[in-house]
Structures are given as structure tokens and as C-alpha cells.
Motif scaffolding. Sequence first.
Motif, PDB file in Angstrom:
ATOM      1  N   VAL A  50      39.862  42.934  26.541  1.00  0.00           N
ATOM      2  CA  VAL A  50      38.669  42.301  26.846  1.00  0.00           C
ATOM      3  C   VAL A  50      39.122  40.867  27.121  1.00  0.00           C
ATOM      4  CG1 VAL A  50      37.639  41.749  24.589  1.00  0.00           C
ATOM      5  CG2 VAL A  50      36.129  42.057  26.692  1.00  0.00           C
ATOM      6  N   VAL A  51      39.728  40.160  26.253  1.00  0.00           N
ATOM      7  CA  VAL A  51      40.277  38.905  26.558  1.00  0.00           C
ATOM      8  C   VAL A  51      41.007  38.689  28.044  1.00  0.00           C
ATOM      9  CG1 VAL A  51      41.819  36.991  25.659  1.00  0.00           C
ATOM     10  CG2 VAL A  51      40.305  38.220  24.174  1.00  0.00           C
ATOM     11  N   GLU A  74      40.846  40.313  30.556  1.00  0.00           N
ATOM     12  CA  GLU A  74      39.911  40.567  31.496  1.00  0.00           C
ATOM     13  C   GLU A  74      39.136  39.659  31.799  1.00  0.00           C
ATOM     14  OE1 GLU A  74      37.104  43.988  30.684  1.00  0.00           O
ATOM     15  OE2 GLU A  74      38.902  45.366  30.784  1.00  0.00           O
ATOM     16  N   ALA A  75      38.466  38.547  30.650  1.00  0.00           N
ATOM     17  CA  ALA A  75      37.919  37.361  30.986  1.00  0.00           C
ATOM     18  C   ALA A  75      38.995  36.457  31.610  1.00  0.00           C
ATOM     19  CB  ALA A  75      37.369  37.171  29.675  1.00  0.00           C
ATOM     20  N   SER A 100      39.924  37.433  35.548  1.00  0.00           N
ATOM     21  CA  SER A 100      38.626  36.990  36.308  1.00  0.00           C
ATOM     22  C   SER A 100      38.340  35.872  36.736  1.00  0.00           C
ATOM     23  CB  SER A 100      37.436  37.939  35.592  1.00  0.00           C
ATOM     24  OG  SER A 100      36.881  36.994  34.829  1.00  0.00           O
ATOM     25  N   ARG A 101      39.202  34.919  35.941  1.00  0.00           N
ATOM     26  CA  ARG A 101      39.125  33.585  36.311  1.00  0.00           C
ATOM     27  C   ARG A 101      40.459  33.094  36.940  1.00  0.00           C
ATOM     28  NH1 ARG A 101      35.575  35.040  32.092  1.00  0.00           N
ATOM     29  NH2 ARG A 101      33.604  33.899  32.206  1.00  0.00           N
ATOM     30  N   ALA A 106      34.180  28.350  34.995  1.00  0.00           N
ATOM     31  CA  ALA A 106      35.071  28.345  33.880  1.00  0.00           C
ATOM     32  C   ALA A 106      35.852  27.250  33.895  1.00  0.00           C
ATOM     33  CB  ALA A 106      35.906  29.553  34.001  1.00  0.00           C
ATOM     34  N   SER A 110      32.564  30.246  21.053  1.00  0.00           N
ATOM     35  CA  SER A 110      33.288  30.434  22.455  1.00  0.00           C
ATOM     36  C   SER A 110      34.598  30.864  22.160  1.00  0.00           C
ATOM     37  CB  SER A 110      33.165  28.831  22.975  1.00  0.00           C
ATOM     38  OG  SER A 110      31.793  28.396  22.933  1.00  0.00           O
ATOM     39  N   GLN A 111      35.268  30.908  23.440  1.00  0.00           N
ATOM     40  CA  GLN A 111      36.802  31.443  23.575  1.00  0.00           C
ATOM     41  C   GLN A 111      37.183  30.264  24.598  1.00  0.00           C
ATOM     42  OE1 GLN A 111      34.424  33.940  24.989  1.00  0.00           O
ATOM     43  NE2 GLN A 111      33.760  34.203  22.908  1.00  0.00           N
ATOM     44  N   LEU A 132      34.865  29.421  27.442  1.00  0.00           N
ATOM     45  CA  LEU A 132      34.081  30.742  27.915  1.00  0.00           C
ATOM     46  C   LEU A 132      33.116  31.269  26.778  1.00  0.00           C
ATOM     47  CD1 LEU A 132      37.109  32.949  28.961  1.00  0.00           C
ATOM     48  CD2 LEU A 132      35.828  31.456  30.254  1.00  0.00           C
ATOM     49  N   GLU A 178      31.995  34.654  26.334  1.00  0.00           N
ATOM     50  CA  GLU A 178      31.983  36.181  26.737  1.00  0.00           C
ATOM     51  C   GLU A 178      31.501  36.897  25.548  1.00  0.00           C
ATOM     52  OE1 GLU A 178      32.888  37.944  29.270  1.00  0.00           O
ATOM     53  OE2 GLU A 178      33.273  36.469  30.520  1.00  0.00           O
ATOM     54  N   ILE A 236      33.972  39.561  24.649  1.00  0.00           N
ATOM     55  CA  ILE A 236      34.884  39.448  23.564  1.00  0.00           C
ATOM     56  C   ILE A 236      34.250  39.317  22.108  1.00  0.00           C
ATOM     57  CG2 ILE A 236      36.546  37.694  22.937  1.00  0.00           C
ATOM     58  CD1 ILE A 236      36.701  36.638  25.846  1.00  0.00           C
TER      59      ILE A 236
END
Lengths: 164, 164
Positions: A132-133, A135-136, A139-140, B7, B110-111, B124, B126, B129
Motif C-alpha cells: 500500500v505504501v 501504491e501511494a 501513483s505520485r 503530493a 502522515s506519511q 501524504l 493515506e 496506509i
Amino acid sequence: MSEISAAFPSPGHNHDHCVDQALADARSVCRRRGARFTEQRARVLELIWQSHRPLGAYQILDQLRTEGRSAQPPTVYRALDFLQDLGLVHRLASLNAYCGCVAPGAQHQSQFLICRECGVVAELREQAILRVVTEAAVSRGFRIDETSIEVAGICPDCARKPSR
Amino acid sequence: MSEISAAFPSPGHNHDHCVDQALADARSVCRRRGARFTEQRARVLELIWQSHRPLGAYQILDQLRTEGRSAQPPTVYRALDFLQDLGLVHRLASLNAYCGCVAPGAQHQSQFLICRECGVVAELREQAILRVVTEAAVSRGFRIDETSIEVAGICPDCARKPSR
DNA sequence: ATTAAATATGTTACATTATAACATATCATT
DNA sequence: AATGATATGTTATAATGTAACATATTTAAT
Ligand SMILES: [Zn+2]
Ligand SMILES: [Zn+2]
Ligand SMILES: [Zn+2]
Ligand SMILES: [Zn+2]
């Protein structure tokens, strides 16, 4: 190589066995990579594994000195750099401290649960988290080199204990 | 409060506007919480926002000094502590540096995506996440207090540039 | 307005974490 | 034995962060 251990070490387990296994694993990793597993490096890794919680570089330094070794900061940091390069220890950025890797030799991005109360650390290797990290990031348009995922909180043991 | 930003900041955007907005947001957060948004604190936050990348405490200190302010390390660390307590800045443990929060006032974990090449940071938030990290933690009986999720890599801009 | 409390800042000194630079020793290879 | 590569010893210093106490400023009561 040792089996995958439970997230948190069970209070009653034989930790000497963990240490021995970690040193044996390290020796094997070094042999495979053509790296020298010297006395200093072995001792630093052993100290890290013997501790129930992550050790700071200067805590390691103090230990070496009480053993009569002539030791200065570079002694420790060199050993730590070596051990990190071979994936034998991890640095926890949120603590400025070092812990033994539970899966040395294998390439991996781990996640860490760190107890604020007792200091114990669990190294997780959750594909779901990494997925999931990733993916995030993608996607950026971001290309991941390395993750630092550290979670502070209260471990199951400490949660059971009355208040404090 | 300002809208959610992309982002990574687009190269051509008007950053002065970001800074002004961040200061206005901060003023509003402080008013709401009954905290004093003093000159020092405002200036530290402004310096952080003006920078295109996270600032170290001693970089901030140097700036304050060139402005003729009598400043010592505690001056900066106190301001940083204050700004962190109010959720106006984040500390990046992997860099020992500080960046402005893109969603001040709201409680959040946050991430961070951190470019190794140019230093730019994307904050991020998310849910996916946080959700999967929380699942991993609770399934081991661990109660999360705080997360530190920092990802190093290459940002889209730098990826486009020829090698280097 | 005066006082008192709380909050913020100034200032000095120091603690902690990490690295640079160069000398010496040890190991591996020829 | 000579050579190059790797590891360690040693000194000094850089970078990051905090403790402690004095002073100033703001806020709230009197
Ligand atoms: Zn590991
Ligand atoms: Zn615990
Ligand atoms: Zn934020
Ligand atoms: Zn970049």
C-alpha cells in the motif's frame, strides 16, 4: 537460517539461543558475501542481540570499554555500518538506536513496532504494508529506494500491566 | 484553512502564496487553541515554509542570526517544539529536519515521500496506509500512539532529468 | 493601576550522536 | 618477503539536542 520469529519475543523464551542463532546466521551471511566477520563486529552484533531493547552507539561503546577493549566512537560506528550494509542490523531513526535483524540475508523493507514503556521492538515484514505504501508512491510518480516505518506505542505485555 | 495540496509542489507554482497561507492558518490555529503566535515562532515557521526542502534546526538558527536576532539553539528548539505541539510542523526523524504541515489543525498521522536528489517532501495522509499499519499492529496486540513513516526515493521531477 | 502568576525569551553550559583525517596493524595475494 | 587491500587505533571535531537558571513579557486578579 533461522525461522521467522513471533512479532514480540515471548517473555519466557531462551534468549541465549536467539543470540547464538543470530551470530551463526551472521557468520554464514559474511561467508556467503566474502566479508570478514571479525571479533569486533561479532562482539557488537552480540551486544545488540543480547540486549532486550535497541542499543545506542554509545551504549555499545560503553560495553566494549568495560571489557577492556580500546574503543572509540569510530570503532562502533564502523562495526554498525558494516552490519547494516550486510543487513544484519537495522538503525531505528526515531530512536537513534540499533537492533538485530530477524531475517538477515534476505533483502527486505521492514516495519517496526516500538514499545514506549519497555522498549521492546518487533520487526514486521508485512507485504500488505509495503504494497500500500508502494501504491501511494507510484501513483505520485515517486520511486521508492528505502522505507523507514517505525510505530511507537504500547506492547501487549505492557498493556496488561496495571496503569503506571 | 487551506485546501489539500498535490503530493509534490508543482515547479512553477507561486510559493509565496503557500507561505502566506501557512502563516494565516497558523495564526488561526493558535487563536483557536489559545496559544501565542509570537514573532519568533512565526519567523521560524515562515523560514521552514519558505524553504523548498526540510530545514535542520541549525539551518534555522543560522538564518535567524543573519537577521540580527540574538539566537541560540534553545530559541529554535523551543519554537520547533511549540510548532510541533500545535501540529504546524513535522519532524522527519530520518533527516533530523523539519517541514511545514500541509493540513495544520487536523489531527492526523502522515506519511512522507522524501526525494534523495532534490530534497523535496510530499506529505501524504493515506487512510489506506494507516489502516494496514493499524491492522498489523492490533493483530499483535500493539496499541499505536504515533507513526513515523518516511520513504526515501526519487521524485517525479528528478526522475525525468537525465541521469546525473 | 498594582500586583501576582503564567508564559516566553535570553544565556551559558553541556549532553548526545556522528564523522573526518590520518596512522598503524592485519590479512590476502603474488 | 613484498604488495595491495582491508580493518583498526587515535585524535580531533562536527552536528544535533537539552538542562538550568536569569530576565522579560504577557495575562489575569486585586
Ligand atoms: Zn530486518
Ligand atoms: Zn512494552
Ligand atoms: Zn501534517
Ligand atoms: Zn527530486
